[in-house]
Write a protein that holds these residues in place. Structure first.
Motif, PDB file in Angstrom:
ATOM      1  N   GLY A 325       0.689  -1.078   0.145  1.00 47.62           N
ATOM      2  CA  GLY A 325       0.110  -0.074   0.011  1.00 47.62           C
ATOM      3  C   GLY A 325       0.965   1.074  -0.033  1.00 47.62           C
ATOM      4  N   ASP A 326       0.305   2.441   0.364  1.00 49.85           N
ATOM      5  CA  ASP A 326       0.995   3.547   0.005  1.00 49.85           C
ATOM      6  C   ASP A 326       0.270   4.366   1.147  1.00 49.85           C
ATOM      7  OD1 ASP A 326       3.041   4.755  -0.707  1.00 49.85           O
ATOM      8  OD2 ASP A 326       2.010   6.323  -2.332  1.00 49.85           O
ATOM      9  N   GLY A 327       1.075   5.489   1.827  1.00 47.28           N
ATOM     10  CA  GLY A 327       1.048   6.310   2.681  1.00 47.28           C
ATOM     11  C   GLY A 327       0.803   5.835   4.095  1.00 47.28           C
ATOM     12  N   TRP A 328      -0.120   6.393   4.918  1.00 47.53           N
ATOM     13  CA  TRP A 328      -0.281   5.891   6.416  1.00 47.53           C
ATOM     14  C   TRP A 328      -1.446   5.025   6.490  1.00 47.53           C
ATOM     15  CZ3 TRP A 328      -2.089  10.119  10.561  1.00 47.53           C
ATOM     16  CH2 TRP A 328      -2.163   9.454  11.752  1.00 47.53           C
ATOM     17  N   LEU A 329      -1.073   3.842   6.632  1.00 48.70           N
ATOM     18  CA  LEU A 329      -2.121   3.042   6.685  1.00 48.70           C
ATOM     19  C   LEU A 329      -2.480   2.282   8.267  1.00 48.70           C
ATOM     20  CD1 LEU A 329      -0.729   0.596   3.673  1.00 48.70           C
ATOM     21  CD2 LEU A 329      -2.447   2.515   3.484  1.00 48.70           C
ATOM     22  N   SER A 330      -3.628   1.771   8.308  1.00 52.11           N
ATOM     23  CA  SER A 330      -3.853   1.099   9.570  1.00 52.11           C
ATOM     24  C   SER A 330      -4.493  -0.309   9.652  1.00 52.11           C
ATOM     25  CB  SER A 330      -4.633   2.083  10.596  1.00 52.11           C
ATOM     26  OG  SER A 330      -5.917   2.236  10.067  1.00 52.11           O
ATOM     27  N   TYR A 331      -4.442  -1.004  10.188  1.00 53.22           N
ATOM     28  CA  TYR A 331      -5.045  -2.387  10.301  1.00 53.22           C
ATOM     29  C   TYR A 331      -5.337  -2.785  11.614  1.00 53.22           C
ATOM     30  CZ  TYR A 331      -5.633  -7.557   9.438  1.00 53.22           C
ATOM     31  OH  TYR A 331      -6.167  -8.692   9.548  1.00 53.22           O
ATOM     32  N   GLU A 332      -6.493  -3.410  11.927  1.00 57.13           N
ATOM     33  CA  GLU A 332      -6.847  -3.991  13.086  1.00 57.13           C
ATOM     34  C   GLU A 332      -6.168  -5.250  13.282  1.00 57.13           C
ATOM     35  OE1 GLU A 332     -10.921  -2.956  13.906  1.00 57.13           O
ATOM     36  OE2 GLU A 332     -10.977  -4.546  15.271  1.00 57.13           O
ATOM     37  N   TRP A 333      -5.352  -5.510  14.047  1.00 51.22           N
ATOM     38  CA  TRP A 333      -4.597  -6.763  14.119  1.00 51.22           C
ATOM     39  C   TRP A 333      -5.355  -7.852  15.045  1.00 51.22           C
ATOM     40  CZ3 TRP A 333      -0.338  -8.317  11.324  1.00 51.22           C
ATOM     41  CH2 TRP A 333       0.192  -9.650  11.658  1.00 51.22           C
ATOM     42  N   GLY A 334      -5.984  -6.972  16.232  1.00 50.66           N
ATOM     43  CA  GLY A 334      -6.766  -8.001  16.930  1.00 50.66           C
ATOM     44  C   GLY A 334      -6.083  -8.993  17.994  1.00 50.66           C
ATOM     45  N   ARG A 335      -4.762  -8.507  18.361  1.00 44.53           N
ATOM     46  CA  ARG A 335      -4.108  -9.660  19.302  1.00 44.53           C
ATOM     47  C   ARG A 335      -3.686 -11.040  18.798  1.00 44.53           C
ATOM     48  NH1 ARG A 335      -5.107  -7.701  25.776  1.00 44.53           N
ATOM     49  NH2 ARG A 335      -5.305  -5.694  25.261  1.00 44.53           N
ATOM     50  N   ARG A 336      -3.936 -11.090  17.543  1.00 44.80           N
ATOM     51  CA  ARG A 336      -3.753 -12.504  16.849  1.00 44.80           C
ATOM     52  C   ARG A 336      -2.367 -12.886  16.508  1.00 44.80           C
ATOM     53  NH1 ARG A 336      -7.454 -11.718  11.881  1.00 44.80           N
ATOM     54  NH2 ARG A 336      -6.801  -9.612  12.139  1.00 44.80           N
ATOM     55  N   ARG A 337      -2.273 -14.134  16.276  1.00 47.74           N
ATOM     56  CA  ARG A 337      -0.841 -14.798  15.867  1.00 47.74           C
ATOM     57  C   ARG A 337      -0.622 -14.195  14.595  1.00 47.74           C
ATOM     58  NH1 ARG A 337      -2.759 -19.748  17.713  1.00 47.74           N
ATOM     59  NH2 ARG A 337      -2.560 -20.190  15.528  1.00 47.74           N
ATOM     60  N   TYR A 338       0.703 -14.258  14.161  1.00 49.50           N
ATOM     61  CA  TYR A 338       1.075 -13.814  12.706  1.00 49.50           C
ATOM     62  C   TYR A 338       0.017 -14.828  11.842  1.00 49.50           C
ATOM     63  CZ  TYR A 338       3.817 -12.832   8.492  1.00 49.50           C
ATOM     64  OH  TYR A 338       4.444 -12.791   7.465  1.00 49.50           O
ATOM     65  N   ASP A 339       0.361 -16.184  12.115  1.00 50.76           N
ATOM     66  CA  ASP A 339      -0.147 -17.145  11.059  1.00 50.76           C
ATOM     67  C   ASP A 339      -1.775 -16.879  11.076  1.00 50.76           C
ATOM     68  OD1 ASP A 339      -0.217 -18.282  13.747  1.00 50.76           O
ATOM     69  OD2 ASP A 339      -0.576 -20.259  12.808  1.00 50.76           O
ATOM     70  N   GLU A 340      -2.311 -16.236  12.056  1.00 51.02           N
ATOM     71  CA  GLU A 340      -3.812 -16.045  11.946  1.00 51.02           C
ATOM     72  C   GLU A 340      -4.086 -15.204  11.132  1.00 51.02           C
ATOM     73  OE1 GLU A 340      -5.780 -17.183  16.106  1.00 51.02           O
ATOM     74  OE2 GLU A 340      -4.065 -15.864  16.630  1.00 51.02           O
ATOM     75  N   VAL A 341      -3.410 -14.202  10.894  1.00 55.31           N
ATOM     76  CA  VAL A 341      -3.608 -13.077  10.175  1.00 55.31           C
ATOM     77  C   VAL A 341      -3.039 -13.267   8.697  1.00 55.31           C
ATOM     78  CG1 VAL A 341      -3.057 -10.528   9.797  1.00 55.31           C
ATOM     79  CG2 VAL A 341      -3.269 -11.351  12.121  1.00 55.31           C
ATOM     80  N   VAL A 342      -1.825 -13.699   8.743  1.00 60.02           N
ATOM     81  CA  VAL A 342      -1.324 -13.780   7.220  1.00 60.02           C
ATOM     82  C   VAL A 342      -1.275 -15.074   6.531  1.00 60.02           C
ATOM     83  CG1 VAL A 342       1.001 -13.526   6.217  1.00 60.02           C
ATOM     84  CG2 VAL A 342       0.544 -12.163   7.909  1.00 60.02           C
ATOM     85  N   GLY A 343      -1.895 -15.985   7.265  1.00 60.00           N
ATOM     86  CA  GLY A 343      -2.312 -17.299   6.640  1.00 60.00           C
ATOM     87  C   GLY A 343      -1.033 -18.332   6.722  1.00 60.00           C
ATOM     88  N   VAL A 344       0.187 -17.967   6.778  1.00 61.26           N
ATOM     89  CA  VAL A 344       1.416 -18.698   6.976  1.00 61.26           C
ATOM     90  C   VAL A 344       2.177 -18.407   8.221  1.00 61.26           C
ATOM     91  CG1 VAL A 344       1.204 -19.054   4.382  1.00 61.26           C
ATOM     92  CG2 VAL A 344       2.468 -17.302   5.425  1.00 61.26           C
ATOM     93  N   ALA A 345       2.958 -19.447   8.633  1.00 59.93           N
ATOM     94  CA  ALA A 345       3.847 -19.074   9.611  1.00 59.93           C
ATOM     95  C   ALA A 345       4.927 -18.077   9.318  1.00 59.93           C
ATOM     96  CB  ALA A 345       4.549 -20.308  10.042  1.00 59.93           C
ATOM     97  N   ALA A 346       5.235 -17.121  10.298  1.00 60.56           N
ATOM     98  CA  ALA A 346       6.291 -16.291   9.885  1.00 60.56           C
ATOM     99  C   ALA A 346       7.453 -16.795   9.607  1.00 60.56           C
ATOM    100  CB  ALA A 346       6.642 -15.487  11.038  1.00 60.56           C
TER     101      ALA A 346
END
Lengths: 346, 295
Positions: A325-346
């Protein structure tokens, strides 16, 4: 009860932040050198546990303030410090480290022509140096659990000073400061919100790796010390917006900080205004000396076309942190693990 | 575990005082018999008396030995500090016979010598972080705790915990770090009379203790307490009691505490104390907590 006493050594005086009120519900934790917190804790603990014998050499890969903190603590402990850096190390920082007796090795561009680039080449060189020494100790700031643990001292200070902390905003690099500080605050204040500030091109919260202009923020490799479940929200800032916010922090509050502090201030200022009943603390990791000829210099900003730019006053919410993306972005992470958000392990 | 001035880690606690209950020790001195006589279950009390007598061996007219009688209205073995109360009363009684006042810190040191681990009830003029196995004050947190109402209950009616039989908790680095944060928060809570923060600190400490001496109903009691605008839950770290904390300055504190007490009894638990209720709220029999010696 306590009369004021002296510090036993300079690094002790350096480590804790000053808590400064910036607005009705916004407080800064302004550090002179935040990395002193883990550097001092890790080295003193290693010394207490007998892992730093008189001849032990401290070896670490760093081109930033963690190295400076190690170099300073090395003076107190009377231990040699060898830092492995890339050619991009700041000349002023290098001069300071050298004056403290620290050896700074820069890996060559040729050595970095391997998978993993400079970061991998530096780690290889650290292993070589450690193998050459009779006794060596590597603090491993990116994976050593003593790094986040050391920030209990900051949580103590915040709770004693403010009592209630509803939200902590801070830049994320190794993960130590945000995960440590918020983790310990949550022992008493479980609902305390954590907002991590990252930059485009950093892999920490799922972005594809890319060029990062903003020094000291974002990572090319995932640090083990980032506990993703700490974070309620993540923001990504651009370098010019962070520079402008750094200058405003100086101009409006007389706080002379570096650009990672500016990035955090940008986000914290917005969040505190949106949530006037929430007491917000922003972590400002280090001072602006290294940036006097850069972002504090209008001509330098003008050369890059950054002077007088209009920056967004609020972030753009996104629903997929892995998309560029570009500029100032925000995302509601919600105290989740990386793989829960991104779908794969870090 | 808390760092002392030199950075050494010591086990320590903050005691919630309960001035409505107490122990009374009567010391009958003897010039003829060495040793101290008392009922057999009072081993710690006899040890306290002997240790205190030893302190006065250079006194012009020391008692050689004697007999101790204890009367107490503190339930035993559930974590309400009954043995420290008996021991403290005993030490003060023996000292009083000799006409020599002992400092609170001195009583604390003798109590720990007598029973290995003590609450800090003898240090009754301030709020302290007390190293309960070393008998020293690590820090004075302030003059007094803010005004609180505490509904105490026994979470395992019938069970008994032997403080000395317990393995001292093996706290990990993270828990030790958290204790430092709790200490800082409590320092502020006492300085600013903030019962909410006291409650949060107590709750955090109770949760850490769940790994060692769990209270099955802790989260249930906490939800109940917060539901009535209470501030948090404290537990005995070597006992089965828990206490729901309310800010006594809030108008809804007394009705909230009384409703909680009813609910707790409905859960099959036993109410052990109602601390800090305004006078006349409920009919209770209170027993003086002073410890006096005979003429």
């Amino acid at each position: 009860m306590g009369i004021r006493t002296s510090f036993s050594e300079a690094t002790e005086a350096y480590q804790l932040p000053r808590i400064v009120q910036l607005g009705p519900n916004l407080y800064a934790a302004a550090f002179m050198l935040m990395k002193m917190v883990p550097a001092r804790y890790i080295l003193r603990r290693a010394a207490d546990e007998g892992r730093l014998e008189p001849g032990t050499v401290i070896v670490e890969t760093t081109s930033g303030t963690f190295g400076l903190a190690l170099a300073m603590q090395g003076v107190h402990l009377d231990r040699r410090v060898i830092l492995v850096s890339d050619p991009a190390i700041d000349e002023r920082l290098h001069r300071r480290m050298a004056d403290l007796g620290t050896v700074v090795e820069r890996v060559s561009p040729e050595a970095a022509k391997i998978a993993g680039g400079y970061q991998a080449a530096r780690l290889n060189r650290v292993r070589e140096i450690m193998a050459e020494q009779v006794s060596a100790f590597c603090p491993e700031q990116y994976s050593n659990p003593d790094n986040p643990r050391s920030y209990a001292a900051v949580s103590e200070l915040l709770l004693e000073t403010l009592g209630q902390v509803d939200c902590v905003v801070g830049p994320v690099g190794s993960g130590g400061s945000m995960c440590g500080t918020v983790g310990y605050l949550r022992a008493v204040l479980p609902e305390c919100r954590a907002i991590g500030v990252d930059t485009h091109g950093s892999v920490v919260f799922g972005q594809p790796e890319g060029d990062r202009e903003l020094r000291g923020l974002g990572m090319g490799l995932m640090p083990a010390n980032v506990d993703h479940t700490t974070f309620d929200d993540v923001h990504w800032c651009t370098a010019p917006a962070a520079y402008a916010a750094t200058r405003q922090l100086h101009q409006r509050h007389a706080l002379f900080m570096g650009p990672t502090s500016g990035a955090a201030y940008l986000v914290a200022r917005w969040w505190a205004r949106q949530n006037p009943s929430a007491l917000t603390v922003v972590l400002l990791p280090d001072e602006g000396h290294r940036y006097l000829d850069l972002l504090y210099h209008d001509a330098w900003l003008a050369e890059r076309g950054y002077l007088g730019l209009a920056h967004p006053v609020e972030p753009t919410p996104i629903d997929d942190p892995t998309r560029l993306g570009d500029g100032w972005l925000s995302y509601e992470w919600g105290r989740r693990r990386y793989d829960e958000v991104v779908g794969v392990a870090a | 575990m808390f760092a002392d001035e030199s950075g050494k880690l010591r086990r320590a606690l903050v005691t919630l005082p309960h001035s409505d209950r107490g122990s009374r020790a009567v010391f009958y001195p003897s010039q003829h018999h060495w040793g101290v006589v008392g009922t057999p279950e009072l081993t710690k009390v006899r040890r306290a008396a002997i240790l205190t007598l030893r302190e006065f061996s250079t006194h012009p007219a020391p008692a050689k030995g004697g007999q101790i009688e204890i009367t107490s209205d503190i339930p035993r073995g559930i974590g309400m500090g009954s043995s420290t109360s008996d021991v403290t009363a005993t030490i003060r009684a023996v000292a009083d016979y000799h006409g020599v006042p002992l400092s609170r810190e001195e009583v604390g040191r003798l109590a720990v010598l007598a029973e290995c681990a003590s609450d800090s009830i003898m240090i009754d003029d301030r709020v302290v972080l007390f190293a309960h196995r070393d008998g020293v004050v690590l820090e004075t947190l302030g003059h007094r705790l803010p005004p609180m109402i505490v509904v105490g209950c026994d979470t395992e009616p019938g069970a008994r915990v032997d403080t000395l039989g317990l393995q001292p908790a093996d706290y990990d680095d993270r828990e030790i770090g958290a204790f430092g944060v709790l200490r800082a928060a409590l320092r502020r809570a006492v300085a600013t009379d903030d019962v909410d923060l006291v409650g949060r600190v107590a709750t955090a400490s109770s949760r850490i203790n769940q790994r060692f001496l769990p209270k099955e109903q802790l989260e249930e009691l906490l939800a109940l307490c917060l539901g009535y605008h209470g501030c948090g839950v404290q537990v005995a770290h070597s006992g089965t009691v828990a206490g729901l904390i309310f800010d006594a300055r809030r108008p809804d504190a007394t009705p909230g505490a009384l409703r909680c007490a009813e609910t707790i009894e409905g859960m099959g638990l036993v109410i052990t104390a109602m601390i800090g209720l305004p006078a006349g709220t409920v009919a209770t029999t209170t027993v003086s907590a002073t410890e006096k010696v005979p003429a």
